[in-house]
Design a protein around this motif. Sequence first.
Motif, PDB file in Angstrom:
ATOM      1  N   ASN A  39       0.818  -1.211   0.000  1.00 17.29           N
ATOM      2  CA  ASN A  39       0.000   0.000   0.000  1.00 17.29           C
ATOM      3  C   ASN A  39       0.855   1.265   0.000  1.00 17.29           C
ATOM      4  O   ASN A  39       0.494   2.274  -0.618  1.00 17.29           O
ATOM      5  N   GLY A  43       0.549   3.907  -2.934  1.00 19.73           N
ATOM      6  CA  GLY A  43       0.132   5.261  -2.593  1.00 19.73           C
ATOM      7  C   GLY A  43       1.114   6.315  -3.067  1.00 19.73           C
ATOM      8  O   GLY A  43       0.720   7.341  -3.634  1.00 19.73           O
ATOM      9  N   ALA A  46       1.163   6.467  -7.011  1.00 20.22           N
ATOM     10  CA  ALA A  46      -0.024   7.136  -7.545  1.00 20.22           C
ATOM     11  C   ALA A  46       0.033   8.634  -7.313  1.00 20.22           C
ATOM     12  O   ALA A  46      -0.289   9.430  -8.213  1.00 20.22           O
ATOM     13  N   TYR A  47       0.453   9.045  -6.121  1.00 21.43           N
ATOM     14  CA  TYR A  47       0.445  10.477  -5.823  1.00 21.43           C
ATOM     15  C   TYR A  47       1.529  11.229  -6.592  1.00 21.43           C
ATOM     16  O   TYR A  47       1.342  12.389  -6.963  1.00 21.43           O
ATOM     17  N   HIS A  83      -1.589   7.712 -13.302  1.00 23.26           N
ATOM     18  CA  HIS A  83      -2.230   7.888 -11.994  1.00 23.26           C
ATOM     19  C   HIS A  83      -3.515   7.073 -11.919  1.00 23.26           C
ATOM     20  O   HIS A  83      -3.740   6.326 -10.947  1.00 23.26           O
ATOM     21  N   LEU A  87      -4.534   3.866  -9.498  1.00 26.93           N
ATOM     22  CA  LEU A  87      -5.731   3.933  -8.655  1.00 26.93           C
ATOM     23  C   LEU A  87      -6.628   2.717  -8.873  1.00 26.93           C
ATOM     24  O   LEU A  87      -7.213   2.187  -7.923  1.00 26.93           O
ATOM     25  N   ILE A  90      -5.307  -0.064  -6.862  1.00 30.68           N
ATOM     26  CA  ILE A  90      -5.598   0.137  -5.442  1.00 30.68           C
ATOM     27  C   ILE A  90      -7.035  -0.268  -5.135  1.00 30.68           C
ATOM     28  O   ILE A  90      -7.304  -0.956  -4.136  1.00 30.68           O
ATOM     29  N   ARG A  91      -7.959   0.136  -5.981  1.00 27.92           N
ATOM     30  CA  ARG A  91      -9.372  -0.216  -5.754  1.00 27.92           C
ATOM     31  C   ARG A  91      -9.576  -1.725  -5.833  1.00 27.92           C
ATOM     32  O   ARG A  91     -10.374  -2.286  -5.068  1.00 27.92           O
ATOM     33  N   ASP A  96      -9.272   2.264  -0.379  1.00 33.76           N
ATOM     34  CA  ASP A  96      -9.693   3.597  -0.809  1.00 33.76           C
ATOM     35  C   ASP A  96      -8.452   4.352  -1.278  1.00 33.76           C
ATOM     36  O   ASP A  96      -7.534   4.602  -0.479  1.00 33.76           O
ATOM     37  N   PRO A  97      -8.386   4.739  -2.564  1.00 35.49           N
ATOM     38  CA  PRO A  97      -7.186   5.417  -3.061  1.00 35.49           C
ATOM     39  C   PRO A  97      -6.831   6.679  -2.283  1.00 35.49           C
ATOM     40  O   PRO A  97      -5.645   6.956  -2.050  1.00 35.49           O
ATOM     41  N   THR A  98      -7.844   7.452  -1.868  1.00 38.30           N
ATOM     42  CA  THR A  98      -7.566   8.678  -1.122  1.00 38.30           C
ATOM     43  C   THR A  98      -6.862   8.361   0.188  1.00 38.30           C
ATOM     44  O   THR A  98      -5.878   9.017   0.555  1.00 38.30           O
ATOM     45  N   MET A 101      -3.209   7.305  -0.476  1.00 42.15           N
ATOM     46  CA  MET A 101      -2.306   8.381  -0.892  1.00 42.15           C
ATOM     47  C   MET A 101      -2.105   9.441   0.171  1.00 42.15           C
ATOM     48  O   MET A 101      -1.061  10.113   0.194  1.00 42.15           O
TER      49      MET A 101
END
Length: 236
Positions: A39, A43, A46-47, A83, A87, A90-91, A96-98, A101
Amino acid sequence: MVKWFWQRDKPRRTLSLRSRGELGDAMRVDFAELAPELNRFLGQAAYLQLGYFETLTRLIRATPELDEKEALARAAGAALSKHRGILEIIREQGEDPTEIMLPFQEHLDAFRRKTIGLRPRETLLAVYITAGMLDDFYLALASSYGETGARVADILSEDDDTGQIVTILRHTIESDGEWRSLLSMWARRLVGDTLLVARQALRTERLAEDGDRVEPVYTELMGAHARRMDAMGLAA
């Protein structure tokens, strides 16, 4: 069905690092032992892409020439596509991607602020250099995560649409000796901060004991960086 610029089919970019098979089993195992949990890897990766997209879109607004706006838009679209691809992974992990990240937002935003130059050309060079080095780093790190890592590697290996950015920077450098000197110095400042971001992405508790294990990867990153600088007519 109409496709936006970031949805167009793109060729895979040629990796700047050697392939995982050429790195050798011992090195891959050693590097895997320094790899963060999945993770954390996802994270940050992606960010970072979201940050590239944001910086490039800001540069579009600061650029008056239409052809340069188009070149920046393509590069921004490539970053956004990467990006979104991460994501999706991650899903699929049920996360939760938010939330994944968020722990890295403050740190990576601070890094991005440090790479904003006084002039748009400095910022453009910063995006090209930092994105290239960190994409290479995460490509090498991806081999630690099995099938999921292979999927991330496929995403990061997509064409980043920076060919025209190199042309813009090369023309700027060739047009004025002062630009060459300024951008050379700026590039050298960026390398240290970028390698620090890469180092902080690893298991810090293991680096104290096994930090030398990542040095071969840093060597590869610097080799790829030197080739990018050569392509623009700058010395690394």
